[in-house]
Write an enzyme that holds these catalytic residues in place. Structure first.
Site, mmCIF file in Angstrom:
data_model
loop_
_atom_site.group_PDB
_atom_site.id
_atom_site.type_symbol
_atom_site.label_atom_id
_atom_site.label_comp_id
_atom_site.label_asym_id
_atom_site.label_seq_id
_atom_site.Cartn_x
_atom_site.Cartn_y
_atom_site.Cartn_z
ATOM 1 N N ASN A 112 7.942 -5.505 0.516
ATOM 2 C CA ASN A 112 8.971 -5.535 -0.522
ATOM 3 C C ASN A 112 10.369 -5.117 -0.043
ATOM 4 O O ASN A 112 11.338 -5.859 -0.190
ATOM 5 C CB ASN A 112 8.496 -4.653 -1.684
ATOM 6 N N ILE A 135 -0.521 -4.691 2.867
ATOM 7 C CA ILE A 135 -1.904 -4.474 2.414
ATOM 8 C C ILE A 135 -1.933 -4.323 0.895
ATOM 9 O O ILE A 135 -2.988 -4.345 0.294
ATOM 10 C CB ILE A 135 -2.544 -3.238 3.084
ATOM 11 N N ASP A 136 -0.760 -4.135 0.276
ATOM 12 C CA ASP A 136 -0.728 -3.880 -1.172
ATOM 13 C C ASP A 136 -0.811 -5.161 -2.013
ATOM 14 O O ASP A 136 -1.049 -5.086 -3.217
ATOM 15 C CB ASP A 136 0.563 -3.135 -1.552
ATOM 16 N N ARG A 171 -23.483 13.821 -6.469
ATOM 17 C CA ARG A 171 -22.124 14.339 -6.704
ATOM 18 C C ARG A 171 -21.206 13.267 -7.312
ATOM 19 O O ARG A 171 -21.521 12.083 -7.308
ATOM 20 C CB ARG A 171 -21.491 14.758 -5.366
ATOM 21 N N MET A 178 -4.941 3.236 -0.924
ATOM 22 C CA MET A 178 -3.484 3.081 -0.836
ATOM 23 C C MET A 178 -2.919 2.188 -1.951
ATOM 24 O O MET A 178 -3.605 1.296 -2.445
ATOM 25 C CB MET A 178 -3.081 2.535 0.528
HETATM 26 O O1 F6P Z 1 3.133 -0.462 2.004
HETATM 27 C C1 F6P Z 1 1.911 -0.288 2.595
HETATM 28 C C2 F6P Z 1 1.437 1.144 2.467
HETATM 29 O O2 F6P Z 1 0.289 1.296 3.274
HETATM 30 C C3 F6P Z 1 1.170 1.631 1.048
HETATM 31 O O3 F6P Z 1 -0.059 1.212 0.535
HETATM 32 C C4 F6P Z 1 1.238 3.109 1.237
HETATM 33 O O4 F6P Z 1 1.517 3.751 0.022
HETATM 34 C C5 F6P Z 1 2.361 3.266 2.223
HETATM 35 O O5 F6P Z 1 2.434 2.044 2.934
HETATM 36 C C6 F6P Z 1 2.209 4.376 3.203
HETATM 37 O O6 F6P Z 1 3.362 4.434 3.967
HETATM 38 P P1 F6P Z 1 3.544 5.220 5.333
HETATM 39 O O7 F6P Z 1 2.811 4.459 6.395
HETATM 40 O O8 F6P Z 1 5.002 5.221 5.541
HETATM 41 O O9 F6P Z 1 2.944 6.559 5.140
#
Ligand code: F6P
Length: 359
Positions: A112, A135-136, A171, A178
């Protein structure tokens, strides 16, 4: 000779190399005299003229290799117009490198924020072709981003592994997946991994409803419950705050390292059950791309090369109904593709008994 710049920007994913390979192989096939310039660590390489002249052999043997051979970095879009620590105008510096190297266009593989910067450079007069990485899977304009399916595999595998241990001990397990703003990864991995409760940023949860779902499972004889919780899962209470109030609250900090721990503590308190939290974290971006991503990356890469051959600039290549297409960068920039709480996938998940903590 036609010279094409390429860079990978923002958080990495498994399929960046596979995508660059697709772009490069098709470019070498389509254009007789083409040279590819690879910028190191994303836009940083373009700002500070850190680059390498790539050879066709650089793009061989990387289809299955995770990470990025060029390196990447986060260069927040918000700070693009701010000078760097030495007073350098970042945008002017990038334009300068582009012109100095006599590039015909710049290929950007990014999510993005990187697409926003790509669009800014387009507005500044550079020829840009971009590709949808993350990956999002939260980029507007494309059904799928490369990296997403590989991450779904890893997050699903994490839930699968938790299943056997959760069953042995009886449990409650929380797997934090993420996705700060968007819950596609959690939704897919949660369904694929057979999670009992899925919490997404788009569907604010009520902790009492979450606990009721756990208690209901326990009273029906189920020894364990598994929750797939997105990094950005938010309670109904927090969701009702204004942006400013929420920012203030977050500023004060939390006694928990992340949302999964906070939810876990509340579940333990309310249900009296033993709770464990697992955070696969950056594992979700690691390892090799899955076959789906290798195919998608190859297709998107080849389509980007065709745009370059035809000098069609200012687009992000995308996938719509399994066909590769192009969308204007101006339309993509700044828009996220959220999970619609009313979409059929959520409905179907609810039909099989998955709780989203909302009703
Ligand atoms: O944008 C991809 C992503 O892996 C998100 O899912 C996650 O919140 C973020 O990047 C983590 O970012 P960083 O690698 O900067 O910790």
């Amino acid at each position: 000779m036609r010279r094409v710049g390429i860079l990978t920007s923002g958080g990495d994913c498994q399929s960046l190399n596979a995508t660059m390979r697709g772009v490069a192989k098709a470019l070498y096939n389509l254009i007789e005299d083409v040279e590819i310039v690879g910028f190191e660590e994303g836009y940083k390489g373009l700002m500070y003229a850190d680059y390498q002249i790539m050879k066709p052999s650089d793009f061989s043997g990387i289809l299955t290799r995770g990470g990025t051979i060029l390196g990447t970095s986060r260069q927040p879009f918000k700070q693009m117009r701010e000078p760097d620590a030495n007073g350098l105008d970042k945008v002017e510096a990038m334009k300068h490198t582009y012109k100095k190297l006599r590039l015909e266009c710049l290929v950007v593989l990014g999510g993005n924020g990187s697409q926003k910067t790509a669009n800014l450079l387009r507005e500044e007069g550079l020829n840009i072709v971009s590709l949808p990485k993350t990956i999002d899977n939260d980029l507007w304009g494309t059904d799928m981003t490369f990296g997403f399916q590989s991450a779904v595999n890893i997050a699903t595998n994490a839930i699968d592994c938790i299943h056997t241990t959760a069953a042995s001990h009886g449990r409650v397990f929380i797997v934090e997946i993420m996705g700060h703003k968007v819950g596609w990864l959690t939704l897919h991995a949660g369904i694929a991994g057979g999670a009992d409760i899925i919490l997404l940023p788009e569907i604010p949860y009520d902790i009492n409803i979450v606990c009721d779902a756990i208690k209901k499972r326990a009273s029906s004889g189920k020894r364990f419950s598994i929750l797939a919780v997105a990094e950005g899962a938010i309670s109904k209470e927090d969701a009702s705050l204004s942006k400013k109030e929420l920012k203030e609250k977050k500023k004060k900090g939390s006694m928990y390292p992340s949302v999964a721990y906070e939810i876990g503590a509340k579940i333990a308190e309310v249900t009296g059950q033993e709770v464990r939290v697992t955070v696969p974290g950056h594992m979700q971006r690691g390892g090799e791309p899955c076959p789906y991503d290798r195919v998608l990356s190859t297709r998107l890469g080849a389509a980007a090369a065709l745009l370059i051959k035809n000098k069609e600039y200012g687009y992000m290549v995308a996938v719509k109904n399994n066909e590769i297409t192009k969308v204007p960068l101006a339309d993509v920039a700044g828009k996220l593709k959220y999970v619609d709480p009313k979409c059929s996938m959520i409905r179907e998940a609810k039909l099989v008994g998955i709780s989203f903590g909302d009703e």
